[in-house]
Design an enzyme around this catalytic site. Structure first.
Site: not given
Length: 229
Positions: A14, A35, A39, A108, A110, A169-170
């Protein structure tokens, strides 16, 4: 705080939706999202930065430094594609340039904090150190998140980096026992405050609804109005 690095305890937990929520909560300010390495997408496909703009609004500036086609760690994906990897100083320079024209720059990462970006083993943590930027950790709600969050925040501290806080996040609509307990335990193991919880499925909301609700998910430190803790 002009630059905020957003990392996670892993992948697919998330980070992008949390980044979008922070951007939406701070929509009365000039916000950019950076970003460094996208990928797993072909040229022309919308990536994470584009998703932040879709949800948070077109007033958000989106910048992507590099894109690699295979869904792998940035260094591995760059090497396999025969492309130049992204270096920490490039991330820092891009973020600092955006910061001259924006009130808030969200960087953000990866995957997790220590995912490799180049052949020298550089990570998002190295870029955060160059920027002297605080780091927001996105964590899942359920079983196993306490250990992963503790490891991530310990890695931040050993590198002299500041953990601004943790965001779930979720969060399931009907959280199980572990998820309910973790709301109390996450700030303890992280040594940093819990700054919000984004509901599961938030990314599927209509963008107008997402923007309207974003502040209710986040603490004031992230532009929201949620009382956490």
């Amino acid at each position: 705080m002009t630059i905020l690095v957003v990392t996670g305890t892993g992948t697919e937990i998330g980070k992008t939706i949390v980044t979008a929520a922070v951007a939406a909560a701070c929509r009365d300010r000039r916000v950019a999202v950076l970003k460094p390495a996208q990928t797993g997408l072909a040229p022309g496909e919308p990536g994470d930065a584009a998703e932040v703009v879709r949800l948070a609004g077109s007033q958000v500036t989106a910048v992507e430094l590099a894109r690699f086609p295979e869904p792998l760690a940035p260094e591995t994906a760059a090497r396999r594609a025969g492309l130049t990897p992204v270096r920490p100083y490039e991330i820092a320079e891009a973020a600092q340039k955006l910061a001259t024209e924006h009130d808030l720059v969200l960087v953000e990462g990866a995957g997790g904090l220590l995912v490799r970006y180049d052949g020298q083993g550089a990570t998002l943590a190295d870029a955060a150190r160059l920027m002297s930027a605080p780091v927001l950790v996105v964590a899942p709600a359920g079983l196993g998140t306490l250990n992963a969050t503790a490891l991530t925040t310990e890695a931040l501290r050993t590198r002299g980096l500041t953990c601004l806080g943790v965001v779930v996040g979720s969060m399931p609509a009907e959280p199980d026992l572990a998820s309910r307990c973790n709301v109390d335990d996450l700030p303890v193991v992280a040594g940093a405050p819990l700054l919000g919880a984004v509901p599961a499925g938030a990314g599927a909301l209509a963008p107008a609804d997402f923007r309207e609700r974003a502040r209710s998910w986040l603490a004031p430190e992230l532009g929201g109005n949620r009382q956490v803790g």
